[in-house]
Scaffold this motif. Structure first.
Motif, mmCIF file in Angstrom:
data_model
loop_
_atom_site.group_PDB
_atom_site.id
_atom_site.type_symbol
_atom_site.label_atom_id
_atom_site.label_comp_id
_atom_site.label_asym_id
_atom_site.label_seq_id
_atom_site.Cartn_x
_atom_site.Cartn_y
_atom_site.Cartn_z
ATOM 1 N N TYR A 40 -4.205 5.820 -16.424
ATOM 2 C CA TYR A 40 -2.463 5.140 -16.352
ATOM 3 C C TYR A 40 -2.726 3.926 -17.115
ATOM 4 O O TYR A 40 -3.763 3.336 -17.296
ATOM 5 C CB TYR A 40 -2.353 5.157 -14.998
ATOM 6 C CG TYR A 40 -1.674 6.699 -14.602
ATOM 7 C CD1 TYR A 40 -0.561 7.231 -14.446
ATOM 8 C CD2 TYR A 40 -3.243 8.135 -13.808
ATOM 9 C CE1 TYR A 40 -0.336 8.335 -13.561
ATOM 10 C CE2 TYR A 40 -3.123 8.683 -13.304
ATOM 11 C CZ TYR A 40 -1.409 9.417 -13.400
ATOM 12 O OH TYR A 40 -0.429 9.902 -12.597
ATOM 13 N N VAL A 58 3.425 1.684 -6.902
ATOM 14 C CA VAL A 58 3.047 0.968 -6.300
ATOM 15 C C VAL A 58 3.661 -0.266 -5.794
ATOM 16 O O VAL A 58 3.672 -1.476 -6.423
ATOM 17 C CB VAL A 58 1.423 0.871 -5.915
ATOM 18 C CG1 VAL A 58 0.468 -0.501 -5.604
ATOM 19 C CG2 VAL A 58 0.590 1.789 -6.978
ATOM 20 N N ARG A 59 3.618 -0.255 -4.578
ATOM 21 C CA ARG A 59 4.962 -1.513 -4.284
ATOM 22 C C ARG A 59 3.629 -2.729 -3.131
ATOM 23 O O ARG A 59 2.713 -2.806 -2.382
ATOM 24 C CB ARG A 59 6.188 -1.366 -3.441
ATOM 25 C CG ARG A 59 6.808 0.002 -3.906
ATOM 26 C CD ARG A 59 7.789 -0.034 -2.934
ATOM 27 N NE ARG A 59 8.777 1.505 -3.292
ATOM 28 C CZ ARG A 59 10.005 1.127 -3.479
ATOM 29 N NH1 ARG A 59 9.439 -0.408 -4.594
ATOM 30 N NH2 ARG A 59 10.119 2.142 -4.378
ATOM 31 N N ALA A 117 -5.558 9.658 -8.411
ATOM 32 C CA ALA A 117 -4.601 9.826 -9.090
ATOM 33 C C ALA A 117 -5.839 10.612 -10.256
ATOM 34 O O ALA A 117 -6.232 10.374 -10.746
ATOM 35 C CB ALA A 117 -4.199 9.218 -10.128
ATOM 36 N N PHE A 135 0.838 -1.331 -0.390
ATOM 37 C CA PHE A 135 0.521 0.167 -0.053
ATOM 38 C C PHE A 135 1.009 1.556 -0.052
ATOM 39 O O PHE A 135 0.607 2.652 -0.112
ATOM 40 C CB PHE A 135 -1.108 -0.252 1.197
ATOM 41 C CG PHE A 135 -2.136 -0.869 0.540
ATOM 42 C CD1 PHE A 135 -2.377 -1.849 0.145
ATOM 43 C CD2 PHE A 135 -1.675 -2.547 2.739
ATOM 44 C CE1 PHE A 135 -3.549 -2.859 0.376
ATOM 45 C CE2 PHE A 135 -2.047 -3.491 2.840
ATOM 46 C CZ PHE A 135 -2.923 -3.204 1.683
ATOM 47 N N LEU A 194 2.974 6.528 -11.427
ATOM 48 C CA LEU A 194 3.225 6.537 -10.199
ATOM 49 C C LEU A 194 3.302 4.911 -9.755
ATOM 50 O O LEU A 194 3.068 3.722 -10.348
ATOM 51 C CB LEU A 194 1.362 6.536 -9.869
ATOM 52 C CG LEU A 194 1.237 6.097 -8.563
ATOM 53 C CD1 LEU A 194 1.305 6.908 -7.605
ATOM 54 C CD2 LEU A 194 -0.950 6.431 -9.214
ATOM 55 N N ARG A 245 2.708 4.132 -2.384
ATOM 56 C CA ARG A 245 2.661 4.834 -3.775
ATOM 57 C C ARG A 245 3.393 6.124 -3.528
ATOM 58 O O ARG A 245 3.628 6.796 -2.544
ATOM 59 C CB ARG A 245 0.943 5.372 -3.384
ATOM 60 C CG ARG A 245 0.157 3.738 -3.893
ATOM 61 C CD ARG A 245 -1.550 4.800 -3.699
ATOM 62 N NE ARG A 245 -1.718 5.323 -4.799
ATOM 63 C CZ ARG A 245 -3.030 5.606 -5.417
ATOM 64 N NH1 ARG A 245 -3.995 4.914 -5.533
ATOM 65 N NH2 ARG A 245 -2.853 6.957 -6.249
ATOM 66 N N GLU A 246 4.421 5.794 -4.635
ATOM 67 C CA GLU A 246 5.026 7.371 -4.907
ATOM 68 C C GLU A 246 4.667 7.370 -6.294
ATOM 69 O O GLU A 246 4.691 7.055 -6.965
ATOM 70 C CB GLU A 246 6.435 6.149 -4.471
ATOM 71 C CG GLU A 246 7.922 7.246 -5.002
ATOM 72 C CD GLU A 246 8.662 6.838 -4.647
ATOM 73 O OE1 GLU A 246 9.822 6.870 -4.803
ATOM 74 O OE2 GLU A 246 9.252 5.645 -4.866
ATOM 75 N N LYS A 247 4.768 8.784 -6.343
ATOM 76 C CA LYS A 247 4.793 9.709 -7.503
ATOM 77 C C LYS A 247 5.821 9.895 -8.055
ATOM 78 O O LYS A 247 6.717 10.894 -7.159
ATOM 79 C CB LYS A 247 3.417 10.729 -7.252
ATOM 80 C CG LYS A 247 3.680 11.624 -8.087
ATOM 81 C CD LYS A 247 2.172 10.391 -9.230
ATOM 82 C CE LYS A 247 1.333 11.242 -10.298
ATOM 83 N NZ LYS A 247 2.833 12.062 -11.250
ATOM 84 N N ILE A 273 -7.082 5.359 -11.494
ATOM 85 C CA ILE A 273 -6.396 4.702 -11.057
ATOM 86 C C ILE A 273 -7.370 5.840 -9.766
ATOM 87 O O ILE A 273 -7.369 7.359 -9.415
ATOM 88 C CB ILE A 273 -5.032 5.154 -10.794
ATOM 89 C CG1 ILE A 273 -4.690 4.437 -11.580
ATOM 90 C CG2 ILE A 273 -4.340 4.093 -9.397
ATOM 91 C CD1 ILE A 273 -4.974 3.082 -12.512
ATOM 92 N N GLU A 277 4.360 -0.125 -11.444
ATOM 93 C CA GLU A 277 4.488 1.415 -12.211
ATOM 94 C C GLU A 277 3.685 1.356 -13.358
ATOM 95 O O GLU A 277 2.569 0.999 -14.059
ATOM 96 C CB GLU A 277 5.915 1.058 -13.274
ATOM 97 C CG GLU A 277 6.859 0.833 -12.256
ATOM 98 C CD GLU A 277 8.247 1.002 -12.249
ATOM 99 O OE1 GLU A 277 9.141 1.220 -12.010
ATOM 100 O OE2 GLU A 277 7.928 0.743 -14.078
ATOM 101 N N MET A 300 1.902 -5.195 -4.510
ATOM 102 C CA MET A 300 0.145 -4.507 -4.743
ATOM 103 C C MET A 300 -0.778 -6.219 -4.889
ATOM 104 O O MET A 300 -0.797 -7.228 -6.079
ATOM 105 C CB MET A 300 -0.113 -3.471 -6.392
ATOM 106 C CG MET A 300 -1.886 -3.870 -6.271
ATOM 107 S SD MET A 300 -1.428 -3.369 -7.583
ATOM 108 C CE MET A 300 -2.960 -3.157 -8.570
#
Length: 219
Positions: free
Chosen positions: A102, A65-66, A98, A54, A63, A56-58, A95, A85, A68
């Motif tokens: 994507y 997400v690790r 966001a 959970f 974007l 999330r890094e922009k 998404i 990604e 998931m």
């Protein structure tokens, strides 16, 4: 969990074991047997660094997400992607949380280097199929990051590969429902297997499991 194939839910990552050795897959996923070795311990450590659920890094138009969670009702599988990604794309999908559209691409972290067999690629294709079903999109590529060579590798995920994944999961469900563990097919790959002491490939290649067990009883 044995019963109806339609109600069965398999572990997505099991497709790697199944491609490497169907007997290994059955020992782990049907008989619930597992032994750690240096390679599996290192692999778990690497995945713990990638799997941070959970988060999330922009990064610009990307974007990340690790850890998931993913699933496919049509395949009957569930699992976790190391990283997904989401790349900004006018032809992509929305998404939650966001702005814009994507396209998702699965990214797997591996401890070693690219393998001669395609077990890793099949796992990545299975992740793509889950994401396609969940997000109603099409994914034509994914990525590996190999820790040993410190390199990112792009992989094409075409329809023939995805069709092969679907077929393999059907075969896995067939085995699982019947609680069937395939017989030993000894080969060079046995040297790399952490379950040698459970599988006993050299012994079982010469004797049936029944004969071996009966011999132990008579000792």
């Amino acid at each position: 969990m044995a019963g109806n194939e339609e109600d069965l839910e398999l572990v997505l990552s099991g497709i790697q074991h199944f491609q490497f050795c169907k007997r290994q897959w059955a020992l782990i996923h049907i008989e619930q047997q597992w032994l750690e070795d240096a390679r599996t311990v290192e692999g778990h450590h690497l995945h713990r660094k990638a799997d941070q659920p959970f988060i999330r890094e922009k990064r610009g138009d990307k974007l990340i997400v690790r850890g998931m969670p993913v699933r496919s009702n049509s395949l009957g599988v569930t699992g976790v992607c190391d990283v997904v990604e989401f790349v900004r794309d006018d032809n992509g999908v929305p998404i939650r949380g966001a702005e814009g559209l994507y396209t998702p691409y699965p990214v797997e972290y591996k401890r070693g280097k690219p393998k001669r067999h395609d077990a890793d690629v099949l796992q990545l294709a299975a992740q793509a199929l889950c994401l396609e079903e969940m997000l109603m999109c099409t994914i034509d590529k994914g990525y590996f990051y190999y820790h040993e060579i410190r390199q990112r590798v792009e992989v094409t995920l075409d329809e023939p590969l995805k069709t092969r994944v679907r077929s393999m999961f059907e075969e896995m469900k067939h085995y699982y429902v019947r609680r069937y563990t395939p017989k030993v097919k000894a080969g060079p790959h046995c040297r790399l297997c952490s379950l040698q002491s459970v599988c006993l490939p050299a012994l079982m290649h010469k004797r049936s499991v029944k004969s071996y067990v009966e011999g132990k009883i008579m000792e």
